[in-house]
Write a protein that holds these residues in place. Structure first.
Motif, PDB file in Angstrom:
ATOM      1  N   ALA A  80       0.857  -1.202   0.000  1.00 56.68           N
ATOM      2  CA  ALA A  80       0.000   0.000   0.000  1.00 56.68           C
ATOM      3  C   ALA A  80       0.887   1.245   0.000  1.00 56.68           C
ATOM      4  CB  ALA A  80      -0.906   0.003   1.223  1.00 56.68           C
ATOM      5  N   VAL A  81       0.443   2.291  -0.683  1.00 54.64           N
ATOM      6  CA  VAL A  81       1.193   3.554  -0.743  1.00 54.64           C
ATOM      7  C   VAL A  81       0.258   4.682  -0.323  1.00 54.64           C
ATOM      8  CG1 VAL A  81       2.478   5.149  -2.233  1.00 54.64           C
ATOM      9  CG2 VAL A  81       2.619   2.682  -2.641  1.00 54.64           C
ATOM     10  N   ARG A  82       0.681   5.464   0.658  1.00 55.75           N
ATOM     11  CA  ARG A  82      -0.131   6.578   1.140  1.00 55.75           C
ATOM     12  C   ARG A  82       0.716   7.833   1.261  1.00 55.75           C
ATOM     13  NH1 ARG A  82      -3.233   3.672  -0.269  1.00 55.75           N
ATOM     14  NH2 ARG A  82      -4.808   2.460   0.808  1.00 55.75           N
ATOM     15  N   ILE A  83       0.180   8.943   0.774  1.00 53.17           N
ATOM     16  CA  ILE A  83       0.833  10.243   0.927  1.00 53.17           C
ATOM     17  C   ILE A  83       0.082  11.023   1.996  1.00 53.17           C
ATOM     18  CG2 ILE A  83       1.476  12.413  -0.217  1.00 53.17           C
ATOM     19  CD1 ILE A  83       1.640  10.876  -2.840  1.00 53.17           C
ATOM     20  N   ARG A  84       0.807  11.630   2.914  1.00 54.52           N
ATOM     21  CA  ARG A  84       0.192  12.464   3.957  1.00 54.52           C
ATOM     22  C   ARG A  84       0.887  13.816   4.000  1.00 54.52           C
ATOM     23  NH1 ARG A  84       0.226   9.597   9.609  1.00 54.52           N
ATOM     24  NH2 ARG A  84      -1.157  11.303  10.108  1.00 54.52           N
ATOM     25  N   GLN A  85       0.143  14.837   4.404  1.00 48.79           N
ATOM     26  CA  GLN A  85       0.710  16.189   4.495  1.00 48.79           C
ATOM     27  C   GLN A  85       1.582  16.364   5.722  1.00 48.79           C
ATOM     28  OE1 GLN A  85      -2.958  18.516   4.214  1.00 48.79           O
ATOM     29  NE2 GLN A  85      -2.164  19.400   2.337  1.00 48.79           N
ATOM     30  N   ARG A  86       1.248  15.648   6.784  1.00 49.02           N
ATOM     31  CA  ARG A  86       1.966  15.784   8.060  1.00 49.02           C
ATOM     32  C   ARG A  86       1.569  14.616   8.937  1.00 49.02           C
ATOM     33  NH1 ARG A  86      -2.041  19.349   7.730  1.00 49.02           N
ATOM     34  NH2 ARG A  86      -0.663  20.967   6.978  1.00 49.02           N
ATOM     35  N   GLY A  87       2.174  14.535  10.123  1.00 45.70           N
ATOM     36  CA  GLY A  87       1.763  13.485  11.050  1.00 45.70           C
ATOM     37  C   GLY A  87       2.879  13.072  11.982  1.00 45.70           C
ATOM     38  N   HIS A 142      14.876  16.445  14.939  1.00 47.48           N
ATOM     39  CA  HIS A 142      15.878  17.380  14.412  1.00 47.48           C
ATOM     40  C   HIS A 142      15.250  18.605  13.742  1.00 47.48           C
ATOM     41  CE1 HIS A 142      18.876  14.220  15.138  1.00 47.48           C
ATOM     42  NE2 HIS A 142      19.758  15.193  15.079  1.00 47.48           N
ATOM     43  N   LEU A 143      14.098  18.427  13.105  1.00 50.47           N
ATOM     44  CA  LEU A 143      13.424  19.565  12.454  1.00 50.47           C
ATOM     45  C   LEU A 143      12.603  20.371  13.458  1.00 50.47           C
ATOM     46  CD1 LEU A 143      12.113  18.020   9.099  1.00 50.47           C
ATOM     47  CD2 LEU A 143      14.095  19.518   9.407  1.00 50.47           C
ATOM     48  N   GLY A 144      12.240  19.745  14.570  1.00 55.43           N
ATOM     49  CA  GLY A 144      11.380  20.409  15.557  1.00 55.43           C
ATOM     50  C   GLY A 144       9.954  20.567  15.061  1.00 55.43           C
ATOM     51  N   SER A 145       9.559  19.718  14.105  1.00 55.36           N
ATOM     52  CA  SER A 145       8.211  19.813  13.532  1.00 55.36           C
ATOM     53  C   SER A 145       7.850  18.507  12.835  1.00 55.36           C
ATOM     54  CB  SER A 145       8.166  20.951  12.512  1.00 55.36           C
ATOM     55  OG  SER A 145       6.950  20.920  11.783  1.00 55.36           O
ATOM     56  N   GLN A 146       6.545  18.197  12.816  1.00 51.71           N
ATOM     57  CA  GLN A 146       6.075  17.043  12.034  1.00 51.71           C
ATOM     58  C   GLN A 146       5.236  17.509  10.850  1.00 51.71           C
ATOM     59  OE1 GLN A 146       4.044  14.682  15.000  1.00 51.71           O
ATOM     60  NE2 GLN A 146       2.189  15.945  14.919  1.00 51.71           N
ATOM     61  N   ASP A 147       5.314  18.816  10.565  1.00 50.59           N
ATOM     62  CA  ASP A 147       4.517  19.399   9.482  1.00 50.59           C
ATOM     63  C   ASP A 147       5.282  19.384   8.164  1.00 50.59           C
ATOM     64  OD1 ASP A 147       2.482  19.833  11.249  1.00 50.59           O
ATOM     65  OD2 ASP A 147       3.005  21.917  11.650  1.00 50.59           O
ATOM     66  N   PHE A 148       5.446  18.196   7.608  1.00 51.90           N
ATOM     67  CA  PHE A 148       6.066  18.063   6.287  1.00 51.90           C
ATOM     68  C   PHE A 148       5.478  16.804   5.638  1.00 51.90           C
ATOM     69  CE2 PHE A 148       8.766  16.002   9.415  1.00 51.90           C
ATOM     70  CZ  PHE A 148       8.987  14.747   8.875  1.00 51.90           C
ATOM     71  N   PRO A 149       5.355  16.802   4.302  1.00 54.20           N
ATOM     72  CA  PRO A 149       4.749  15.669   3.600  1.00 54.20           C
ATOM     73  C   PRO A 149       5.613  14.414   3.643  1.00 54.20           C
ATOM     74  CG  PRO A 149       4.692  17.658   2.254  1.00 54.20           C
ATOM     75  CD  PRO A 149       5.603  17.940   3.399  1.00 54.20           C
ATOM     76  N   ARG A 150       4.948  13.268   3.532  1.00 55.16           N
ATOM     77  CA  ARG A 150       5.649  11.996   3.508  1.00 55.16           C
ATOM     78  C   ARG A 150       4.883  10.971   2.678  1.00 55.16           C
ATOM     79  NH1 ARG A 150       4.501  12.005   9.162  1.00 55.16           N
ATOM     80  NH2 ARG A 150       5.551  14.007   9.056  1.00 55.16           N
ATOM     81  N   ILE A 151       5.623   9.982   2.172  1.00 56.20           N
ATOM     82  CA  ILE A 151       5.021   8.838   1.494  1.00 56.20           C
ATOM     83  C   ILE A 151       5.323   7.610   2.348  1.00 56.20           C
ATOM     84  CG2 ILE A 151       5.053   7.318  -0.525  1.00 56.20           C
ATOM     85  CD1 ILE A 151       5.718   9.668  -2.272  1.00 56.20           C
ATOM     86  N   ARG A 152       4.262   6.944   2.778  1.00 57.61           N
ATOM     87  CA  ARG A 152       4.384   5.715   3.572  1.00 57.61           C
ATOM     88  C   ARG A 152       4.138   4.523   2.657  1.00 57.61           C
ATOM     89  NH1 ARG A 152      -0.517   6.705   6.479  1.00 57.61           N
ATOM     90  NH2 ARG A 152      -0.131   4.919   7.838  1.00 57.61           N
ATOM     91  N   ILE A 153       5.022   3.539   2.735  1.00 55.83           N
ATOM     92  CA  ILE A 153       4.877   2.328   1.931  1.00 55.83           C
ATOM     93  C   ILE A 153       4.694   1.144   2.873  1.00 55.83           C
ATOM     94  CG2 ILE A 153       5.960   0.802   0.245  1.00 55.83           C
ATOM     95  CD1 ILE A 153       7.397   3.231  -0.881  1.00 55.83           C
ATOM     96  N   GLY A 154       3.574   0.467   2.716  1.00 48.52           N
ATOM     97  CA  GLY A 154       3.214  -0.620   3.622  1.00 48.52           C
ATOM     98  C   GLY A 154       4.068  -1.865   3.452  1.00 48.52           C
ATOM     99  N   THR A 155       4.500  -2.409   4.595  1.00 49.26           N
ATOM    100  CA  THR A 155       5.258  -3.662   4.589  1.00 49.26           C
ATOM    101  C   THR A 155       4.486  -4.765   5.308  1.00 49.26           C
ATOM    102  OG1 THR A 155       6.394  -3.076   6.648  1.00 49.26           O
ATOM    103  CG2 THR A 155       7.484  -2.470   4.581  1.00 49.26           C
ATOM    104  N   GLY A 156       3.298  -4.430   5.827  1.00 54.79           N
ATOM    105  CA  GLY A 156       2.558  -5.402   6.620  1.00 54.79           C
ATOM    106  C   GLY A 156       3.195  -5.556   7.993  1.00 54.79           C
TER     107      GLY A 156
END
Length: 195
Positions: free
Chosen positions: A99-106, A120-134
């Motif tokens: 499964a592939v999911r894009i999120r704006q933050r988290g 290190h960034l002091g924030s979780q407000d950045f986009p990411r792509i999560r790839i499911g491994t089960g």
């Protein structure tokens, strides 16, 4: 400028492991764009291509997973990359295999590499792509699972996930995170009942 970071562990012994799926996306994308990701800077390896009128920096941290934030924060600060132009790709045990999911933050969830980046960034407000491994089987060791390799039956799903993530990166750079989410985060509808 956009910064696209794939997470993983450096070293041949980690090639093809679940934890290195972020590296695999960067390798696939760099081959597709005809560039090398070899320049050593800010605790990582980088390569640049230009597309859609933008400069895009691909990066693979060389710090090992748990210290990925050193590289990401170093590149973000050095190149003055705005948070919305940073995209991090990583494995996620909370998503079904492939499964592939894009999120704006988290949040980082259970992922130590993401935890390091957020710290290190002091924030979780950045986009990411999560790839499911089960998930590992009940009672199985999580570290052993994420550092393990995919079953043969899972390889087609993961190859598809890598190409889908690369497609998502193109949408992200060209049209922004919202459109990328709309294009990639499509869930298949369950079969409608005949009753």
């Amino acid at each position: 400028m956009y910064l696209i970071v794939g997470l993983g562990n450096i070293g041949k012994e980690y090639d093809g492991t679940r934890h290195n799926i972020g590296f695999e996306v960067i390798d696939y994308l760099s081959a597709k764009k005809g560039i090398a990701v070899k320049k050593k800077e800010q605790n990582g390896l980088t390569g640049v291509y230009h597309e859609f009128g933008e400069k895009i920096l691909l990066a693979k941290p060389t710090t090992y997973m748990n210290n990925s934030g050193l590289c990401v924060a170093g590149l973000v600060n050095f190149y003055q990359v705005p948070p919305e132009n940073l995209l991090v790709i990583y494995d996620d045990i909370d998503l079904a295999t492939g499964a592939v999911r894009i999120r704006q933050r988290g949040s980082a969830g259970t992922h130590n590499g993401m935890r390091s980046i957020i710290q290190h960034l002091g924030s979780q407000d950045f986009p990411r792509i999560r790839i499911g491994t089960g998930r590992p089987k009940e009672g199985a060791d999580l570290v052993h699972f994420v550092l393990g390799r995919f079953a043969k039956s899972e390889l087609p799903l993961m190859e598809n996930a890598v190409t889908e993530a690369a497609r998502g990166i193109d949408f992200f750079v060209k049209d922004g995170v919202d459109l990328a989410m709309n294009q990639v985060n499509i869930r298949k509808k369950p079969e409608e009942s005949d009753v």
